[in-house]
Design an enzyme around this catalytic site. Structure first.
Site, short mmCIF file in Angstrom:
data_model
loop_
_atom_site.label_atom_id
_atom_site.label_comp_id
_atom_site.label_asym_id
_atom_site.label_seq_id
_atom_site.Cartn_x
_atom_site.Cartn_y
_atom_site.Cartn_z
N SER A 63 0.80 -1.23 0.00
CA SER A 63 0.00 0.00 0.00
C SER A 63 0.83 1.28 0.00
CB SER A 63 -0.94 0.01 1.20
OG SER A 63 -1.99 -0.87 0.98
N LYS A 66 0.39 3.52 -2.84
CA LYS A 66 -0.76 4.44 -2.92
C LYS A 66 -0.30 5.90 -2.88
CE LYS A 66 -3.85 0.87 -1.27
NZ LYS A 66 -4.36 0.07 -0.21
N TYR A 190 -3.93 -2.04 -10.28
CA TYR A 190 -3.87 -1.96 -8.81
C TYR A 190 -3.07 -3.15 -8.24
CZ TYR A 190 -5.23 -2.02 -3.92
OH TYR A 190 -5.18 -2.06 -2.54
N TYR A 242 -4.35 3.48 8.27
CA TYR A 242 -5.69 2.93 8.42
C TYR A 242 -6.27 3.30 9.78
CZ TYR A 242 -3.71 0.82 4.40
OH TYR A 242 -3.08 0.66 3.21
N VAL A 260 1.25 -3.78 3.85
CA VAL A 260 1.23 -5.08 4.54
C VAL A 260 2.46 -5.94 4.27
CG1 VAL A 260 -1.28 -5.26 4.85
CG2 VAL A 260 -0.24 -6.15 2.77
O1 DON Z 1 -5.12 -4.54 -1.59
C1 DON Z 1 -4.76 -5.41 -0.82
O2 DON Z 1 -5.56 -6.07 -0.19
C2 DON Z 1 -3.33 -5.71 -0.58
N1 DON Z 1 -2.50 -5.49 -1.68
C3 DON Z 1 -2.85 -5.01 0.69
C4 DON Z 1 -2.48 -3.59 0.54
C5 DON Z 1 -1.91 -3.04 1.81
O3 DON Z 1 -0.73 -2.97 1.98
C6 DON Z 1 -2.86 -2.62 2.86
N2 DON Z 1 -2.17 -2.20 3.98
N3 DON Z 1 -1.60 -1.99 4.84
#
Ligand code: DON
Length: 306
Positions: A63, A66, A190, A242, A260
């Protein structure tokens, strides 16, 4: 400031925390990461680089991408972007769907998954012959000054295979008319942006424009406007972690964005960009040891913005 000494101290003090928390296991490709791995890099606006631990090991930035896509989308759409995505903390999990129905399909902010999917939709609208995924990869390579940066195809495939929640978010927003393009095309880009693989050193270098009013201080290139960087840093501070964004501001006091994969990018305006990586996560999906390392960093350097 004795940057290297401070990073060495952090590396030492964080040792007992390594392995606390849980490595992301929603896709097999991420679950294989060493929970005790740790890396940290600081790149100053003078272009100096300081590192601790394993700062040259590539990891999945997830993420944190982003931030890069928001930069691109603001460049394309300016403030119009905020007609389709909000700028308030969600107080919900990063992949939550509940608020979307009540709020007309408009995600709370660009850093929850739904918001990031809208941001990527904007990029798809504006990229001409290039694919959205390639445009994002090019930006990551340019900003990090590293042609080594790549999309990990195995992670991208796993994201797509296990991406039914993101697919639901995209189609739900399409039903509200918030998404303009084919949801599958948007999701493909994405999933690739989530699978971008960078090292701490590359990530901190890539974030340097956010510490310098939008201008890369080394190349002199204007990456984003001053106003856009203000917006991005404000969103990182209020929404970058978050439903633990308040906690991160409370303890670290810097704009930050987590992923993550265990990475976090933090910005000290006018001073430096910092990247940390440690794959074991806290309950909100943010790196546990990485967050503590940044708390130590802002304490030891007195760079906490508050
Ligand atoms: O979109 C998703 O579910 C994964 N690629 C997680 C993205 C992410 O890192 C969310 N956060 N902390």
């Amino acid at each position: 400031m004795k940057w290297q000494k401070i990073l060495n101290e952090i590396r030492q003090e964080i040792q007992p925390e390594l392995g606390n928390g849980k490595v992301a296991n929603y896709i097999p490709a991420l679950s294989e990461a060493d929970p005790k791995a740790f890396g940290m890099a600081v790149v100053t606006t003078d272009g100096e680089i300081f590192t601790a631990g394993n700062a040259t090991e590539p990891f999945s930035i997830q993420s944190i991408s982003k931030v890069l896509t928001l930069t691109l989308a603001l460049g394309f759409e300016n403030e119009n972007l905020f007609e389709r995505v909000g700028r308030e903390p969600s107080g919900s999990a990063f992949n939550s769907i509940v608020q979307l129905e009540q709020e007309g399909g408009i995600p709370r902010n660009p850093f929850i998954n739904a918001g990031a999917i809208v941001v990527t939709d904007t990029i798809i609208t504006h990229c001409n012959r290039q694919s959205g995924a390639d445009l994002i990869l090019d930006l990551a390579r340019k900003l990090s000054c590293s042609g080594r940066v790549r999309v990990d195809d195995e992670v991208a495939r796993s994201e797509a295979l296990w991406g039914n929640r993101n697919r639901s978010l995209a189609y739900f927003m399409k039903s509200f008319g918030v998404l303009k393009n084919d949801p599958e095309e948007v999701l493909q880009a994405y999933f690739c942006q989530c699978a971008l693989e960078m090292t701490c050193t590359e990530l901190a270098r890539a974030g340097l424009y956010l510490a310098n009013d939008g201008v890369d201080p080394v190349s002199g290139e204007q990456v984003a406007t001053h106003a856009h960087v203000n917006r991005i840093n404000a969103l990182m501070m209020t929404c970058g972690h978050y439903d633990m964004s308040g906690d991160f501001a409370f303890h670290v006091g810097l704009p930050g964005k987590s992923g993550v994969g265990g990475g976090i990018l933090a910005i000290v305006p006018g001073v430096c960009a910092v990247a940390v990586w440690s794959p074991a996560l806290n309950k909100a999906g943010n790196s546990l040891a990485g967050t503590l390392a940044l708390e130590l960093f802002s304490e030891k350097t007195s760079l906490n913005l508050f």
